[in-house]
Write a protein that holds these residues in place. Structure first.
Motif, PDB file in Angstrom:
ATOM      1  N   ALA A  95      -8.560   0.553  -2.666  1.00  0.00           N
ATOM      2  CA  ALA A  95      -9.302   0.947  -1.387  1.00  0.00           C
ATOM      3  C   ALA A  95      -8.596   2.185  -1.151  1.00  0.00           C
ATOM      4  O   ALA A  95      -7.493   2.167  -1.102  1.00  0.00           O
ATOM      5  CB  ALA A  95      -9.479   0.195  -0.501  1.00  0.00           C
ATOM      6  N   THR A  96      -9.287   3.070  -0.523  1.00  0.00           N
ATOM      7  CA  THR A  96      -8.456   4.508   0.150  1.00  0.00           C
ATOM      8  C   THR A  96      -9.073   4.606   1.299  1.00  0.00           C
ATOM      9  O   THR A  96     -10.070   4.195   1.693  1.00  0.00           O
ATOM     10  CB  THR A  96      -9.077   5.700  -1.015  1.00  0.00           C
ATOM     11  N   TYR A  97      -8.424   5.286   2.037  1.00  0.00           N
ATOM     12  CA  TYR A  97      -8.781   5.899   3.247  1.00  0.00           C
ATOM     13  C   TYR A  97      -8.095   7.136   3.611  1.00  0.00           C
ATOM     14  O   TYR A  97      -6.753   7.697   3.199  1.00  0.00           O
ATOM     15  CB  TYR A  97      -8.157   4.894   4.492  1.00  0.00           C
ATOM     16  N   TYR A  98      -8.776   8.090   4.122  1.00  0.00           N
ATOM     17  CA  TYR A  98      -8.203   9.463   4.543  1.00  0.00           C
ATOM     18  C   TYR A  98      -8.311   9.938   5.973  1.00  0.00           C
ATOM     19  O   TYR A  98      -9.230   9.400   6.611  1.00  0.00           O
ATOM     20  CB  TYR A  98      -9.075  10.541   3.641  1.00  0.00           C
ATOM     21  N   SER A  99      -7.660  10.851   6.356  1.00  0.00           N
ATOM     22  CA  SER A  99      -7.815  11.526   7.390  1.00  0.00           C
ATOM     23  C   SER A  99      -9.057  12.332   7.491  1.00  0.00           C
ATOM     24  O   SER A  99      -9.295  12.875   6.384  1.00  0.00           O
ATOM     25  CB  SER A  99      -6.305  12.046   8.002  1.00  0.00           C
ATOM     26  N   GLU A 100      -9.405  12.640   8.818  1.00  0.00           N
ATOM     27  CA  GLU A 100     -10.368  13.444   8.755  1.00  0.00           C
ATOM     28  C   GLU A 100     -10.024  15.068   8.319  1.00  0.00           C
ATOM     29  O   GLU A 100     -10.985  15.962   7.723  1.00  0.00           O
ATOM     30  CB  GLU A 100     -11.015  13.798  10.064  1.00  0.00           C
TER      31      GLU A 100
ATOM     32  N   VAL B 268      -2.156  11.273   5.756  1.00  0.00           N
ATOM     33  CA  VAL B 268      -3.539  11.911   5.488  1.00  0.00           C
ATOM     34  C   VAL B 268      -4.056  10.984   4.620  1.00  0.00           C
ATOM     35  O   VAL B 268      -5.317  11.200   4.353  1.00  0.00           O
ATOM     36  CB  VAL B 268      -2.934  13.293   4.766  1.00  0.00           C
ATOM     37  N   ALA B 269      -3.760  10.080   3.739  1.00  0.00           N
ATOM     38  CA  ALA B 269      -4.383   9.303   2.587  1.00  0.00           C
ATOM     39  C   ALA B 269      -3.476   8.040   2.501  1.00  0.00           C
ATOM     40  O   ALA B 269      -2.336   8.020   2.330  1.00  0.00           O
ATOM     41  CB  ALA B 269      -4.531  10.297   1.478  1.00  0.00           C
ATOM     42  N   CYS B 270      -4.068   6.960   1.987  1.00  0.00           N
ATOM     43  CA  CYS B 270      -3.380   5.871   1.499  1.00  0.00           C
ATOM     44  C   CYS B 270      -4.399   4.878   0.700  1.00  0.00           C
ATOM     45  O   CYS B 270      -5.427   5.219   0.529  1.00  0.00           O
ATOM     46  CB  CYS B 270      -3.079   4.923   2.803  1.00  0.00           C
ATOM     47  N   ILE B 271      -3.561   4.155  -0.296  1.00  0.00           N
ATOM     48  CA  ILE B 271      -4.396   3.497  -1.078  1.00  0.00           C
ATOM     49  C   ILE B 271      -3.748   2.167  -1.343  1.00  0.00           C
ATOM     50  O   ILE B 271      -2.525   1.734  -1.142  1.00  0.00           O
ATOM     51  CB  ILE B 271      -4.116   4.007  -2.651  1.00  0.00           C
TER      52      ILE B 271
ATOM     53  N   ALA C 206       0.888  -1.185  -0.086  1.00  0.00           N
ATOM     54  CA  ALA C 206       0.094  -0.124   0.165  1.00  0.00           C
ATOM     55  C   ALA C 206       0.802   1.285  -0.100  1.00  0.00           C
ATOM     56  O   ALA C 206       2.052   1.265   0.394  1.00  0.00           O
ATOM     57  CB  ALA C 206      -0.874   0.117   1.265  1.00  0.00           C
ATOM     58  N   ILE C 207       0.446   2.435  -0.397  1.00  0.00           N
ATOM     59  CA  ILE C 207       1.049   3.662  -0.514  1.00  0.00           C
ATOM     60  C   ILE C 207       0.493   4.632   0.162  1.00  0.00           C
ATOM     61  O   ILE C 207      -0.941   4.712   0.076  1.00  0.00           O
ATOM     62  CB  ILE C 207       1.217   4.114  -2.014  1.00  0.00           C
ATOM     63  N   ALA C 208       0.807   5.258   1.094  1.00  0.00           N
ATOM     64  CA  ALA C 208       0.492   6.457   1.800  1.00  0.00           C
ATOM     65  C   ALA C 208       1.141   7.757   1.675  1.00  0.00           C
ATOM     66  O   ALA C 208       2.322   7.751   1.324  1.00  0.00           O
ATOM     67  CB  ALA C 208       0.164   5.927   3.386  1.00  0.00           C
ATOM     68  N   TRP C 209       0.121   8.653   1.920  1.00  0.00           N
ATOM     69  CA  TRP C 209       0.846  10.208   1.773  1.00  0.00           C
ATOM     70  C   TRP C 209       0.769  10.399   3.419  1.00  0.00           C
ATOM     71  O   TRP C 209      -0.087  10.411   4.451  1.00  0.00           O
ATOM     72  CB  TRP C 209       0.183  11.127   1.093  1.00  0.00           C
ATOM     73  N   PHE C 210       2.034  11.234   3.765  1.00  0.00           N
ATOM     74  CA  PHE C 210       2.150  11.687   5.150  1.00  0.00           C
ATOM     75  C   PHE C 210       2.690  13.079   4.912  1.00  0.00           C
ATOM     76  O   PHE C 210       2.936  13.482   3.810  1.00  0.00           O
ATOM     77  CB  PHE C 210       2.994  11.048   6.068  1.00  0.00           C
ATOM     78  N   ARG C 211       2.281  13.843   5.939  1.00  0.00           N
ATOM     79  CA  ARG C 211       2.896  15.207   5.743  1.00  0.00           C
ATOM     80  C   ARG C 211       3.467  15.796   7.174  1.00  0.00           C
ATOM     81  O   ARG C 211       2.715  15.184   8.376  1.00  0.00           O
ATOM     82  CB  ARG C 211       1.665  16.202   5.520  1.00  0.00           C
TER      83      ARG C 211
ATOM     84  N   ALA D 115       5.109   6.737   1.197  1.00  0.00           N
ATOM     85  CA  ALA D 115       5.641   5.819   2.073  1.00  0.00           C
ATOM     86  C   ALA D 115       4.686   4.457   1.449  1.00  0.00           C
ATOM     87  O   ALA D 115       3.905   4.497   1.139  1.00  0.00           O
ATOM     88  CB  ALA D 115       5.573   6.068   3.477  1.00  0.00           C
ATOM     89  N   ALA D 116       5.785   3.358   1.597  1.00  0.00           N
ATOM     90  CA  ALA D 116       5.117   2.133   1.150  1.00  0.00           C
ATOM     91  C   ALA D 116       4.882   0.890   2.353  1.00  0.00           C
ATOM     92  O   ALA D 116       5.994   1.226   3.357  1.00  0.00           O
ATOM     93  CB  ALA D 116       6.156   1.447   0.249  1.00  0.00           C
ATOM     94  N   GLY D 117       4.062   0.558   2.600  1.00  0.00           N
ATOM     95  CA  GLY D 117       4.119  -0.375   3.784  1.00  0.00           C
ATOM     96  C   GLY D 117       2.693  -1.199   3.870  1.00  0.00           C
ATOM     97  O   GLY D 117       1.981  -1.422   2.676  1.00  0.00           O
ATOM     98  N   ARG D 118       2.100  -1.164   4.917  1.00  0.00           N
ATOM     99  CA  ARG D 118       0.463  -1.777   5.040  1.00  0.00           C
ATOM    100  C   ARG D 118      -0.422  -0.742   4.813  1.00  0.00           C
ATOM    101  O   ARG D 118      -0.365   0.597   4.743  1.00  0.00           O
ATOM    102  CB  ARG D 118       0.228  -2.387   6.446  1.00  0.00           C
ATOM    103  N   PHE D 119      -1.733  -1.075   4.529  1.00  0.00           N
ATOM    104  CA  PHE D 119      -2.868  -0.277   4.381  1.00  0.00           C
ATOM    105  C   PHE D 119      -3.188   0.542   5.846  1.00  0.00           C
ATOM    106  O   PHE D 119      -4.028   0.072   6.393  1.00  0.00           O
ATOM    107  CB  PHE D 119      -4.089  -0.804   3.802  1.00  0.00           C
ATOM    108  N   SER D 120      -2.349   1.747   5.919  1.00  0.00           N
ATOM    109  CA  SER D 120      -2.681   2.638   7.225  1.00  0.00           C
ATOM    110  C   SER D 120      -2.102   3.689   7.010  1.00  0.00           C
ATOM    111  O   SER D 120      -1.403   4.273   6.173  1.00  0.00           O
ATOM    112  CB  SER D 120      -1.762   1.378   8.193  1.00  0.00           C
TER     113      SER D 120
END
Length: 121
Positions: free
Chosen positions: A57-62, A48-51, A33-38, A97-102
Motif C-alpha cells: 500500500a502507498t501513501y503520498y503527501s499532497e 512525501v511517500a511511503c510504502i 514500511a519504507i518512506a521517503w522524506f525530504r 527511512a524504515a519504520g511504520r506506515f506513516s
C-alpha cells in the motif's frame, strides 16, 4: 538500526524526471514500511511517500501526489521514488527511512544519509 542507502540524486531541469533508489536488507523490506522524506534548505523535513511492507500500500503527501510514485523490488532489496514533473520547490535532500506506515518522522526508526536533488534551469 537498519542500514539504508539512497542514490540517484542530481541536477534536473524543471519539468524533468528523476528516479531515486533506496537499498535495504531483505529483512528490513519484509518487516518495515519504507518512506521517503525530504528536507529543503531552511525548512523542516517532510514525508512525501511511503510504502507498506505487507501489501505494498502507498501513501503520498499532497505536495507530490500525482507526480511521484513509490515502489519496491524485493528481488533487488530496493525501494524507488520515481519523480516526474519536477519543480524548483522539489529541491531538497531526499532521505529514505524504515519504520511504520506513516509520513511522520517520529514513526521512523532508521534513516539513510540522503541524496541531493536539485531542480534548476
Amino acid at each position: 538500526q537498519e542500514h539504508l542507502v539512497e542514490s540517484g540524486g542530481g541536477l534536473v531541469q524543471p519539468g524533468g524526471s528523476l528516479k531515486l533508489s533506496c537499498v535495504a536488507s531483505e529483512l528490513t523490506l519484509n518487516y518495515y514500511a519504507i518512506a521517503w522524506f525530504r528536507q529543503a534548505p531552511g525548512k523542516e523535513r517532510e514525508g512525501v511517500a511511503c510504502i507498506s511492507s505487507a501489501d505494498s500500500a502507498t501513501y503520498y503527501s499532497e505536495s507530490v501526489k500525482g507526480r511521484f510514485t513509490i515502489s519496491r523490488d524485493k528481488s533487488k532489496n530496493t525501494v524507488y521514488l520515481q519523480m516526474n514533473h519536477l519543480k524548483p520547490e522539489d529541491t531538497a535532500v531526499y532521505y529514505c527511512a524504515a519504520g511504520r506506515f506513516s509520513l511522520l518522522e517520529r514513526s521512523m526508526s532508521s534513516w539513510g544519509k540522503g541524496t541531493l536533488v536539485t531542480i534548476s534551469s
